[in-house]
Design an enzyme around this catalytic site. Structure first.
Site, PDB file in Angstrom:
ATOM      1  N   HIS A  17     -11.907  28.998  19.019  1.00 26.62           N
ATOM      2  CA  HIS A  17     -12.124  30.052  18.025  1.00 26.62           C
ATOM      3  C   HIS A  17     -13.460  29.836  17.323  1.00 26.62           C
ATOM      4  O   HIS A  17     -14.252  28.976  17.709  1.00 26.62           O
ATOM      5  CB  HIS A  17     -10.958  30.125  17.039  1.00 26.62           C
ATOM      6  CG  HIS A  17     -10.693  28.826  16.317  1.00 26.62           C
ATOM      7  ND1 HIS A  17     -11.640  28.193  15.553  1.00 26.62           N
ATOM      8  CD2 HIS A  17      -9.595  28.039  16.263  1.00 26.62           C
ATOM      9  CE1 HIS A  17     -11.140  27.089  15.051  1.00 26.62           C
ATOM     10  NE2 HIS A  17      -9.894  26.960  15.480  1.00 26.62           N
ATOM     11  N   HIS A  20     -14.551  26.202  16.346  1.00 26.99           N
ATOM     12  CA  HIS A  20     -15.030  25.400  17.474  1.00 26.99           C
ATOM     13  C   HIS A  20     -16.444  25.844  17.856  1.00 26.99           C
ATOM     14  O   HIS A  20     -17.325  25.018  18.105  1.00 26.99           O
ATOM     15  CB  HIS A  20     -14.162  25.614  18.722  1.00 26.99           C
ATOM     16  CG  HIS A  20     -12.714  25.255  18.539  1.00 26.99           C
ATOM     17  ND1 HIS A  20     -11.720  26.184  18.618  1.00 26.99           N
ATOM     18  CD2 HIS A  20     -12.109  24.071  18.291  1.00 26.99           C
ATOM     19  CE1 HIS A  20     -10.542  25.588  18.440  1.00 26.99           C
ATOM     20  NE2 HIS A  20     -10.753  24.308  18.227  1.00 26.99           N
ATOM     21  N   CYS A 125      11.509  12.734  10.856  1.00 29.73           N
ATOM     22  CA  CYS A 125      12.096  14.059  11.064  1.00 29.73           C
ATOM     23  C   CYS A 125      12.060  14.355  12.556  1.00 29.73           C
ATOM     24  O   CYS A 125      10.988  14.374  13.152  1.00 29.73           O
ATOM     25  CB  CYS A 125      11.339  15.133  10.283  1.00 29.73           C
ATOM     26  SG  CYS A 125      11.928  16.797  10.685  1.00 29.73           S
ATOM     27  N   CYS A 128      10.009  17.534  13.361  1.00 30.24           N
ATOM     28  CA  CYS A 128       8.552  17.348  13.340  1.00 30.24           C
ATOM     29  C   CYS A 128       8.105  16.306  14.357  1.00 30.24           C
ATOM     30  O   CYS A 128       6.933  16.223  14.674  1.00 30.24           O
ATOM     31  CB  CYS A 128       8.078  16.871  11.967  1.00 30.24           C
ATOM     32  SG  CYS A 128       8.448  17.975  10.611  1.00 30.24           S
ATOM     33  N   CYS A 142      12.946  17.646   4.702  1.00 28.97           N
ATOM     34  CA  CYS A 142      11.695  18.014   5.357  1.00 28.97           C
ATOM     35  C   CYS A 142      11.445  19.466   4.997  1.00 28.97           C
ATOM     36  O   CYS A 142      12.319  20.304   5.200  1.00 28.97           O
ATOM     37  CB  CYS A 142      11.819  17.869   6.876  1.00 28.97           C
ATOM     38  SG  CYS A 142      10.480  18.736   7.722  1.00 28.97           S
ATOM     39  N   HIS A 145      11.889  21.747   8.057  1.00 31.20           N
ATOM     40  CA  HIS A 145      13.154  21.861   8.774  1.00 31.20           C
ATOM     41  C   HIS A 145      14.368  21.899   7.852  1.00 31.20           C
ATOM     42  O   HIS A 145      15.492  22.000   8.314  1.00 31.20           O
ATOM     43  CB  HIS A 145      13.272  20.737   9.805  1.00 31.20           C
ATOM     44  CG  HIS A 145      12.208  20.845  10.856  1.00 31.20           C
ATOM     45  ND1 HIS A 145      11.056  20.094  10.840  1.00 31.20           N
ATOM     46  CD2 HIS A 145      12.106  21.677  11.918  1.00 31.20           C
ATOM     47  CE1 HIS A 145      10.297  20.441  11.868  1.00 31.20           C
ATOM     48  NE2 HIS A 145      10.906  21.396  12.533  1.00 31.20           N
ATOM     49  N   LYS A 294      -9.320  42.085   6.762  1.00 26.77           N
ATOM     50  CA  LYS A 294     -10.343  42.586   7.673  1.00 26.77           C
ATOM     51  C   LYS A 294     -10.018  42.252   9.119  1.00 26.77           C
ATOM     52  O   LYS A 294     -10.214  43.061  10.001  1.00 26.77           O
ATOM     53  CB  LYS A 294     -11.705  42.017   7.288  1.00 26.77           C
ATOM     54  CG  LYS A 294     -12.228  42.680   6.036  1.00 26.77           C
ATOM     55  CD  LYS A 294     -13.572  42.143   5.638  1.00 26.77           C
ATOM     56  CE  LYS A 294     -13.987  42.784   4.314  1.00 26.77           C
ATOM     57  NZ  LYS A 294     -15.217  42.187   3.808  1.00 26.77           N
ATOM     58  N   LYS A 297      -5.996  42.091  13.434  1.00 21.41           N
ATOM     59  CA  LYS A 297      -5.333  42.002  14.737  1.00 21.41           C
ATOM     60  C   LYS A 297      -3.942  41.392  14.638  1.00 21.41           C
ATOM     61  O   LYS A 297      -3.019  41.808  15.270  1.00 21.41           O
ATOM     62  CB  LYS A 297      -6.168  41.159  15.692  1.00 21.41           C
ATOM     63  CG  LYS A 297      -7.024  42.024  16.585  1.00 21.41           C
ATOM     64  CD  LYS A 297      -7.625  41.169  17.648  1.00 21.41           C
ATOM     65  CE  LYS A 297      -8.295  42.028  18.697  1.00 21.41           C
ATOM     66  NZ  LYS A 297      -8.986  41.210  19.660  1.00 21.41           N
TER      67      LYS A 297
END
Ligand SMILES: [Zn+2]
Length: 644
Positions: A17, A20, A125, A128, A142, A145, A294, A297
């Site tokens: 994205h 990166h 957990c 996790c 957690c 969860h 903005k 999507k």
């Protein structure tokens, strides 16, 4: 002089994205700048491919981890050529050479006595798949969860990071440029003001097998950070290669601020234990904030570089990202900002200067750049601006303050545009007695364009090449590709002929669908804009937001989207809400959860499903990993309860 510049190796649990792309554009620009200075330069990027997140992502897609990392890694590798990013080496942590180096280093550090085996008790957990700290728990549960973690005891290997705490503090204080900008150096020092704990560097195979096996105990694999950081060395062929000998001492790592701790603390202490000199510099940048309304999507809100290149062109994107972000601070991305930069800085300022100047040389001198006559004050001032630009540009580029370098370049562009207005070549052309004067003005414009071609090479390589063609210069002419050779004023070869080229940056006139949507969003927000700018809203305004507790009664994946879940909630009426949390929650674990929703948000369609409200989630950034965590209430309440 040599340069070794690296990007982080990107974790392959998601596609590339904007973030990166930015880190990688920065490293590429810096590498090109170093080459422009004539330095022997190496630029490395790559992908980080081990760990439980990868296993999870692969399972979700029903492929093996190996198939999964091959695919995503290729996606990263293929993202760079369209951005004219040219790494010298692309490393993968699944490369056999890298694995061998990691094992060798582990053995070395182990033999030295800096790795020990110990029992660790903690709150684990299972959801996790990791240990939680007391601080993370909410009412003993957690937070993700909603159930208490189990107290388990596990044996693991630990790296004696604490032994190197003082040595690291001393190094940072003795080398003020070690971590830059300064705010991040201070952040690391503040972290180091507390006692440093040793680092758990193993994972038992009972929990994770997708990793590098420890050389001294095959019941364990290596913790991903201890594996990943070593890429900067293994990519050079450490310990025996010529590349290691040549480049390591000048290593500069470009990272985003979320991975400051592994790079500012784990990595230097690892190097200390290995007896390897520390990297020279850590260059830390901020985040791109994206205006959620903005980027409509999806709630995932992701900006894909490929789409931007298609819409604006690669050099507009490169220029925008380097100009818009002050390195180290957060910046704001929007379609509006990028098209404004395109039309004003690139089309109006640079593009016009190029086309006006070459059109006049064509018209008055048949395209042949004339020899200049004697300089008058106006010419001297233009030269001074050019020299000032070069000096500011050099300092700023070396310092990673790319926006300042570009500001200095644009000062020359705007001065040259004014120079045209003041000197009126069209009037000079009417008077035969002013022939010399006309020639001087036209020559100086060509010379400015040559200098611009030179300094813009690292930032906009494609445009720079095109400008060179337009100026009738070969791409490898030292006067446009060697900073030192090309810096003196007056090197453009008079008598040389220009070549016709198409406009550098055609204005973006046609409104794209995205921009139209964005405009509408901006207009509907207009009356609230002042409020947003002040950062404060009134109680009346807050009351307008209908926040409620909702109970999830069903959840399902939305086809063709890997981010979106369709939730059916009671609040207390039944409604459908689309949430961008599919990467972080499975539909099953959401059933009967109490979440917070905005109930009076205007309904919107996402992937063909109408969303009647929005689920609130916190964006958690921990150890280089971003996830969305659903907001909830501390105790059970009836679905539909108001939150205020
Ligand atoms: Zn959990």
């Amino acid at each position: 002089m040599t340069t070794y510049i690296t990007t982080p190796i990107y974790y392959v649990n998601a596609q590339p994205h904007l973030g990166h792309a930015y880190s990688t554009i920065v490293a590429d620009t810096f590498a090109r700048f170093s080459r422009l200075k004539g330095e022997d330069t190496r630029f490395q990027t790559g992908t980080d491919e081990h760990g439980d997140k990868i296993v999870e992502a692969a399972e979700k897609e029903g492929v093996t981890p190996r198939e999964y990392v091959d695919r995503i890694s290729a996606m990263f590798r293929n993202s760079w050529p369209p951005l004219t990013i040219k790494p010298d080496h692309f490393i993968r942590t699944t490369d056999v050479e890298h694995i061998a180096t990691v094992r060798q280093i582990l053995q070395q550090v182990y033999d030295k006595g800096d790795i020990y085996f110990d029992e660790y008790s903690g709150l684990y957990c299972t959801g996790c798949e990791r240990f939680l700290t007391e601080k993370e728990l909410v009412d003993g549960n957690c937070p993700d969860h909603q159930k208490p973690p189990q107290e388990i005891t596990e044996q693991n290997y630990f790296f004696r990071m604490s032994s190197y705490q003082q040595q690291l503090i001393d190094h940072i204080k003795a080398n003020p440029d070690f971590i830059s900008p300064e705010r991040y150096k201070n952040e690391v020092l503040s972290f180091l003001s507390e006692p440093l704990e040793d680092l758990c560097i193993s994972r038992p195979k009972s929990r994770l097998t997708w990793g590098i096996e420890l050389p001294f105990d095959d019941n364990f694999v290596t913790y991903v950070w201890f594996d990943a950081l070593i890429n900067y060395l293994s990519g050079l062929g450490y310990p025996d290669s010529a590349n290691y000998a040549k480049y390591w001492q000048v290593a500069e790592h470009v990272i985003a601020k979320d991975i400051l701790k592994p790079h500012g603390i784990y990595w230097p202490t690892m190097l200390m234990s290995m007896g390897v000199p520390l990297y020279r510099k850590l260059q830390v940048h901020g985040y791109w904030n994206i205006d959620e309304t903005k980027m409509s999507k999806s709630l995932g809100n992701v900006v894909r570089p490929a789409e931007l290149i298609e819409e604006y062109g690669v050099d507009t994107f490169r220029y925008f990202s380097l100009r818009e972000m002050s390195f180290g601070l957060d910046a704001s991305f929007s379609q509006k900002n990028i098209s404004t930069r395109h039309n004003s800085d690139l089309a109006n300022d640079l593009g016009n200067l190029f086309s006006r100047s070459s059109a006049m040389i064509e018209k008055y001198c048949q395209g042949q750049v004339p020899s200049p006559g004697p300089a008058i004050e106006s010419d001297e001032r233009l030269q001074e601006t050019a020299q000032k630009m070069l000096s500011q540009y050099n300092t700023a580029m070396a310092d990673f303050t790319f926006h300042k370098a570009l500001q200095a370049v644009w000062e020359l562009i705007s001065h040259a545009n004014k120079y045209i207005v003041v000197n009126e070549p069209w009037s000079l052309a009417k008077d035969e007695a002013q022939r010399d004067r006309l020639h001087t003005v036209l020559y100086n414009l060509a010379e400015c364009l040559r200098l611009l071609t030179l300094v813009l090479t690292p930032v906009m390589p494609t445009t720079s090449k095109k400008m060179a063609i337009g100026l009738g210069l070969a791409a490898d002419e030292p006067i446009i590709c060697q900073l030192q050779d090309g810096s003196p004023w007056g090197l453009y070869p008079a008598g040389n002929k220009l070549q016709a080229i198409s406009p550098l940056f055609p204005r973006l006139e046609k409104k794209t669908k995205k921009q139209t949507t964005e405009k509408k969003a901006a207009a509907s927000k207009k009356n609230k804009k002042a409020v947003i700018e002040e950062g404060i809203i009134s109680f009346e305004q807050f009351k307008e937001v209908d926040l409620r507790v909702a109970k999830i009664v069903s959840a399902e994946k939305i086809k063709k989207s890997d981010r979106l879940l369709k939730l059916t909630v009671n609040a207390p009426e039944t409604r459908t809400i689309v949430a961008g949390i599919a990467e972080f929650y499975t539909p099953d674990e959401l059933i009967n959860r109490l979440v917070l929703i905005v109930a009076n948000l205007k309904p919107t369609k996402l992937m063909g499903v109408e969303s009647q409200g929005m689920v609130l989630a916190a964006k958690s950034e921990l150890a280089g990993e971003t996830r969305l965590v659903l907001a909830g209430v501390a105790d059970a309440v009836i679905a539909g309860s108001k939150v205020a």
